[in-house]
Design a protein around this motif. Structure first.
Motif, PDB file in Angstrom:
ATOM      1  N   THR A 253       0.809  -1.221   0.000  1.00 11.48           N
ATOM      2  CA  THR A 253       0.000   0.000   0.000  1.00 11.48           C
ATOM      3  C   THR A 253       0.838   1.265   0.000  1.00 11.48           C
ATOM      4  O   THR A 253       0.282   2.365  -0.063  1.00 11.48           O
ATOM      5  N   SER A 254       2.144   1.156   0.087  1.00  8.07           N
ATOM      6  CA  SER A 254       3.007   2.336   0.085  1.00  8.07           C
ATOM      7  C   SER A 254       4.188   2.100  -0.840  1.00  8.07           C
ATOM      8  O   SER A 254       4.372   1.008  -1.380  1.00  8.07           O
TER       9      SER A 254
ATOM     10  N   ASP B 195       6.154   7.706  -6.926  1.00  4.13           N
ATOM     11  CA  ASP B 195       5.307   7.093  -5.906  1.00  4.13           C
ATOM     12  C   ASP B 195       5.497   5.586  -5.812  1.00  4.13           C
ATOM     13  O   ASP B 195       4.793   4.916  -5.044  1.00  4.13           O
TER      14      ASP B 195
ATOM     15  N   ASP C 288      10.567   4.034  -2.548  1.00  2.00           N
ATOM     16  CA  ASP C 288      11.085   4.820  -1.431  1.00  2.00           C
ATOM     17  C   ASP C 288      12.582   4.535  -1.364  1.00  2.00           C
ATOM     18  O   ASP C 288      13.010   3.504  -0.850  1.00  2.00           O
TER      19      ASP C 288
END
Length: 348
Positions: free
Chosen positions: A7-8, A123, A126
């Protein structure tokens, strides 16, 4: 079965370092510490064309470990297309909770980082700390100290890690620290990998490098490939098909690569060929090249061979559909000598 996507953004680390600094060994340690309920993806780039590193990782989808190889140093090609295709396919299939990227030891990690920082990936990833592994003994050799790629790998690091510390005999670490100071890297976090990892904290921290892709790609020396079949980076599927066809027809394929002052020669053999284990150990122990890796099907099972600093290690592998061997050296005459030795003995 469709896997649920994280989800991230995916925590992503680049693990770089010159040939033989222990990148694959470190990733194997990290994999042993992976939480069982997490899916990890590993993108491996090799300078050689035949792709061997993936066989050294004990990971399968059923273990929540997904591995994709990009052979031939192509992760750093100008278009970055091979990397983007492999990366997109890997992420789409694995939907990983963590991504580790191992660029080739003679490639440009700045280009890999720049590619990850493109707007369409903003997005998706990371980007965490870039780890640069270094064997402090190499600082004594001019060919490392003055190598621009070696310097780039250090300059991009968020953390510099000295490896193979059990082989140090004197003041190698002091010489390394002095060299880092000369390169303006005295403040880059530095540690020594002198014991097995206890946790994943080495991956923590964010990346301090923000790169412009055009800047990362500028003034990059051209590299070239030479092998039995046309190599078109935009038609990688066709290349794989050509190699598989040649393997079926002749039982073996030979592929060469040259770039950044290094050359490689690799072989792929049909899985029906059974190598003599003792002969392989004896010959690979005495061949003199900067780097040698192999995954060979023998009468005693499937084994991985890894040679660096004139030391040959051997491990049992779970599986391999074929046999592969690759040698890398900066001296073309040593490549030629090694090829003659292999062709006249092990490959007959």
């Amino acid at each position: 079965m469709l896997l649920p996507a994280p989800t991230s953004a995916i925590p992503t680390n680049i693990i770089t370092g010159f040939l033989g600094t222990g990148k694959t060994s470190l990733i194997k340690q990290l994999l042993s510490l992976k939480p069982k309920d997490e899916r990890w993806a590993i993108l491996v780039n090799e300078f050689g064309e035949v792709g061997i590193d993936g066989a050294f990782f004990k990971g399968r989808p059923e273990d929540n470990i997904y591995i994709r190889e990009v052979p031939g140093g192509c992760m750093c090609c100008t278009s970055g297309l091979p990397m983007q295709i492999a990366l997109n396919e890997l992420i789409s299939y694995a939907k990983p909770h963590r991504l580790l990227i191992e660029p080739t030891g003679v490639g440009h990690p700045k280009e890999v980082l720049a590619a990850l920082q493109q707007p369409h990936y903003q997005d998706v990833f990371d980007i965490l700390a870039t780890l640069t592994l270094v064997d402090a003994r190499a600082i004594a050799q001019t060919r490392y100290r003055e190598n621009l790629i070696y310097q780039e790998q250090l300059s991009i690091a968020d953390r510099i890690i000295a490896t193979k510390t059990d082989l140090y005999e004197g003041d190698e670490v002091d010489h390394l620290k002095n060299y880092l100071a000369e390169q303006g890297l005295a403040n880059t976090p530095f540690s020594m990998l002198d014991s097995p990892l206890a946790d994943l904290s080495i991956l923590a921290g964010t990346s301090d490098s923000v790169l412009d892709e055009d800047q990362a790609l500028s003034d990059k020396p051209e590299h070239k490939h030479a092998h039995e079949h046309k190599h078109d980076h935009d038609k990688s599927g066709s290349l794989v098909d050509d190699l598989q066809h040649a393997l079926q027809q002749t039982g073996r394929v030979t592929i060469e690569n040259a770039a950044q002052g290094f050359a490689s020669q690799g072989w792929i053999f049909n899985g029906n060929k059974i190598f003599d284990f003792t002969q392989a150990m004896n010959l690979l122990s005495v061949i003199e090249v900067d780097r040698l890796k192999a995954a060979l099907i023998t009468e005693k099972g499937i084994f991985g061979f890894d040679k660096v600093d004139d030391v040959l290690s051997c491990i049992k592998l779970d599986e391999s559909p074929d046999s592969r061997l690759e040698i890398i050296d900066a001296d073309a005459s040593r490549i030629s000598t090694a090829v003659n030795e292999l062709e006249s003995t092990l490959f007959t």
